[in-house]
Structures are given as C-alpha cells and as structure tokens.
Design an enzyme around this catalytic site. Structure first.
Site, PDB file in Angstrom:
ATOM      1  N   GLY A 135       0.825  -1.199   0.000  1.00  0.00           N
ATOM      2  CA  GLY A 135       0.000   0.000   0.000  1.00  0.00           C
ATOM      3  C   GLY A 135       0.857   1.246   0.000  1.00  0.00           C
ATOM      4  N   SER A 137       1.029   3.784  -3.320  1.00  0.00           N
ATOM      5  CA  SER A 137       0.431   4.831  -4.150  1.00  0.00           C
ATOM      6  C   SER A 137      -0.965   5.204  -3.669  1.00  0.00           C
ATOM      7  CB  SER A 137       0.353   4.376  -5.603  1.00  0.00           C
ATOM      8  OG  SER A 137       1.639   4.182  -6.147  1.00  0.00           O
ATOM      9  N   GLU A 253      12.651  -3.911  -4.506  1.00  0.00           N
ATOM     10  CA  GLU A 253      11.668  -3.987  -5.579  1.00  0.00           C
ATOM     11  C   GLU A 253      12.244  -3.625  -6.938  1.00  0.00           C
ATOM     12  OE1 GLU A 253       7.425  -1.841  -6.821  1.00  0.00           O
ATOM     13  OE2 GLU A 253       8.183  -1.668  -4.776  1.00  0.00           O
TER      14      GLU A 253
END
Length: 389
Positions: A135, A137, A253
């Site tokens: 969570g 954006s 990421e």
C-alpha cells in the site's frame, strides 16, 4: 554524494557455483509445471496468480531462500534467490501470489519488524501460504510517496486507519498489506511523520475494488479504509521512520530480474520462430543481437547490486537505474518484435500463439515504466544521487 561515488562501489559479480547449481532441478520442475500453459498465459508471469503453485514452491524450498532458518527460511544468499527468480520469469511461471511477500515484505519485516511480527508472518511466507500486497500509491500522489494522506491515528492501544490506496497489486487476493501512512503532520510535511503498518485485509471497514486494465486483467486494486481498527503491534519499526523504511523496501523492488525480464516469454517465443525457415531473416538476427546486447549489461548491473544487498549496503540510486534501463528494454521488445513480424510481407505466417503473446505484452507494456516508480521520478532520483541536480 558526488557524481561517481554511487556507481564506483559496484563491481562485476558472478553468481556463486553453489547457487547456480539450483537451476537444474528447478528447471525440471518448471518445465513440467508450465508445459500446459500457453505463451500468452506464461507472458503474464509475475502478474499471474496461482496460490497452489506458490504453495508448491514453498514445499520445494524455493521461497524464503534468504530468510533465517529460525523463521522457516533457508539462510541462503541473495544470489540463490536471484537464480530462482530468473528461472521463474524465463519459464513464465505464475508467481504473483507469493511475489510481494517473498521479494520485499519479508525482508522489510526481517530488517525492521519485531520478533513477534517475524515469527507470526515469516514462516507462512516461506511456505507460500501468506500473501502480502503493498500500500504505497494513492490518488493524486502516485510515485510521489511523500505526499500520501492515508492516516493512522493512535486511539488508546489501537490505531484508527482512514484513507485510500490505489494500484495495489492483488489487493483482493492478499491476506495482508504493508501500508505507508501518515501518523503525524500533514502531506505538506513530506517525509516527516510517515510510518508503515501491517493491515489485516479481513478487518471490518476495508473495501477492495479491482481495476480492469487494457489487457482485460484485474490485478490492480483500489483499497478504502473507513475507520479501520489496527492493534498496537501493527506498526513496523519506529513511528515516523516510514520514509527511510520504504526507501529500503523499494531497493528490493527495483533491482531484480523482474525489472528487465517481463517481456522474456515473448522474446523466447519470437526467437523460436526466428530459428525456423519462415522467421529467419537478416533483420530478425540483427534485432536479436540488439536485444541481447542491451539485456546483458543491465543483468550485470543487477547482479552487482545483488552483491551490495548481500552486504546490506544502500543501493537506492543504482536500483533506480536498473529499473529505468530495464523497463525501457522491456517496452522496446514488443514494439521491435511487432515491427519485425509485420514488415516482412504477406508470405510470413507467425504462429498464432506467438501473436497472442505479442498482443498481451504490447497492451501490458505501458505499465512497465509506471509500476515500482514512474520513469520521471526515478530519473530525478538518479540525477540527485549522482550530484547532477
């Protein structure tokens, strides 16, 4: 940081032999597991959700590879996980169910989580049974994470969570979310006052709505929080340290093979066609060389960053560079292959399966430079990191 220090710490790196040795057995398993899947379905790979496949990977010991053994992991190096990710993506395996948890949620909890959080969540991640979404954006925030408005307010021994997240991959199928929220101040305070919390997505007050994309898939979601009550132990790390934590998380990421292998199934299917009499042309051979010549240095950079992650060194700038370069190649591949296939005259008859994979990848490719940080935001980070602005 001056213009050279960020990249001077990178050195050419080879995958250790003991980690390369993982490929043989893994390839045998993946060859069988994906044999009935069409190229179009395999092209979805890290957006393909298959909980049973993820549990099977956990049973075989391919998840939580870098996690300590006391939490259900295998205590191996980051290179071992790199090998597994390369093979999963090259075969087009459906990895979405466990993807976020294994790639970044678990490592984040290992670095910042309490002992209780580690023992509660990490074993399930390693078994391929506990799924996380991210969570970050929000509407009107996008990649500008410092402007998030979703708020968690202390209320006795609880947190009260209110707000909205968007582009939350597989939020409708995940068990938990790690959310970046504001615990003090306002969005004008930017990085100050941000924290990370674990949200049980089965709690009352949470609404998840899938968003259908151009390909017809619905793995993106918007998630609404209406006075959701979180326990005190939902906080990850220190209150107000969320910005530093999320920067660390984004390094996990942005630097891996998924940032330049997303179009790999299409590339492999096209190469198979190029090796046939109908597809073998001088133009196609030149294009294959061009793509390989761009993928090779990006992979080398990604491996060098893996070495830094193995040493627990910061690699935010270098990771952003891999993501920017990698997604550019990923987006180039379907466009270049389409040019090759449709510029050789009416006598060429590419296989229908190849064209289906091309169609899907072409429709999906605009998102590659958005997810994980938009191109403009990343280039700003790179410029600042290199002392250019």
């Amino acid at each position: 940081m001056n213009s050279t220090s960020a990249l001077n710490s990178l050195t050419p790196t080879a995958i250790p032999p003991e980690d390369e040795a993982l490929r043989s057995d893994l390839r045998s398993f993946l060859r069988q597991a994906t044999s009935a899947m069409s190229p179009e379905k395999r092209a979805r790979s890290w957006s393909g959700f298959d909980a049973n496949f993820s549990r099977r990977l956990g049973e075989l010991g391919y998840l939580g590879l870098t996690f300590p053994k006391e939490y259900g992991g295998h205590g191996r190096s980051a290179f071992a996980r790199y090998v597994v990710i390369e093979e999963l993506l090259n075969f087009g395996a459906p990895v979405a169910a466990h993807w976020m948890a294994d790639r970044q949620s678990g490592p984040l909890l290992l670095k910042y989580g309490t002992e209780a959080q580690k023992r509660k969540f990490l074993p399930g991640i390693c078994r391929g049974e506990t799924f996380f979404c991210i969570g970050m954006s929000e509407p009107n925030a996008g990649s500008d994470l410092a402007s998030v408005r979703t708020r968690a307010v202390k209320d006795g021994n609880e947190w009260r969570l209110t707000g909205q997240k968007i582009w939350t991959t597989h939020g409708h199928r995940s068990h938990y979310m790690i959310a970046l929220v504001r615990t003090s101040g306002t969005s004008t305070d930017r990085q100050k006052g941000l924290s990370q919390v674990i949200v049980d997505l089965s709690l009352p007050g949470i609404t998840v709505r899938p968003i259908t994309d151009l390909t017809g898939d619905a793995h993106f979601c918007e998630v609404f929080f209406d006075d959701v009550r979180l326990s005190a132990d939902a906080l990850i790390g220190e209150e107000g340290n969320g910005w530093d934590q999320v920067v660390t998380e984004l390094s996990y990421e942005r630097s891996g093979p998924e940032r330049f292998y997303t179009s790999m199934v299409l590339f492999d299917e096209w190469l198979a066609y190029v090796r046939t009499e109908g597809g073998h042309t001088p133009q196609a051979v030149r294009l294959a060389g061009k793509i390989f010549s761009q993928l090779a240095p990006i992979r080398a950079l990604s491996l060098a960053i893996t070495q830094k992650l193995e040493r627990h060194e910061n690699s935010a700038v270098e990771s952003a560079l891999v993501k920017d370069l990698g997604t550019s190649v990923e987006q180039m591949i379907p466009l270049a292959i389409a040019d090759d296939l449709y510029s050789c005259g009416p006598n060429q008859s590419p296989p229908a399966a190849l064209l289906a994979a091309l169609n899907y990848t072409t429709l999906a490719s605009p998102s590659y430079s958005l997810r994980g940080g938009t191109r403009d935001i990343l280039r700003g980070m790179i410029a600042r990191g290199l002392g250019l602005r």
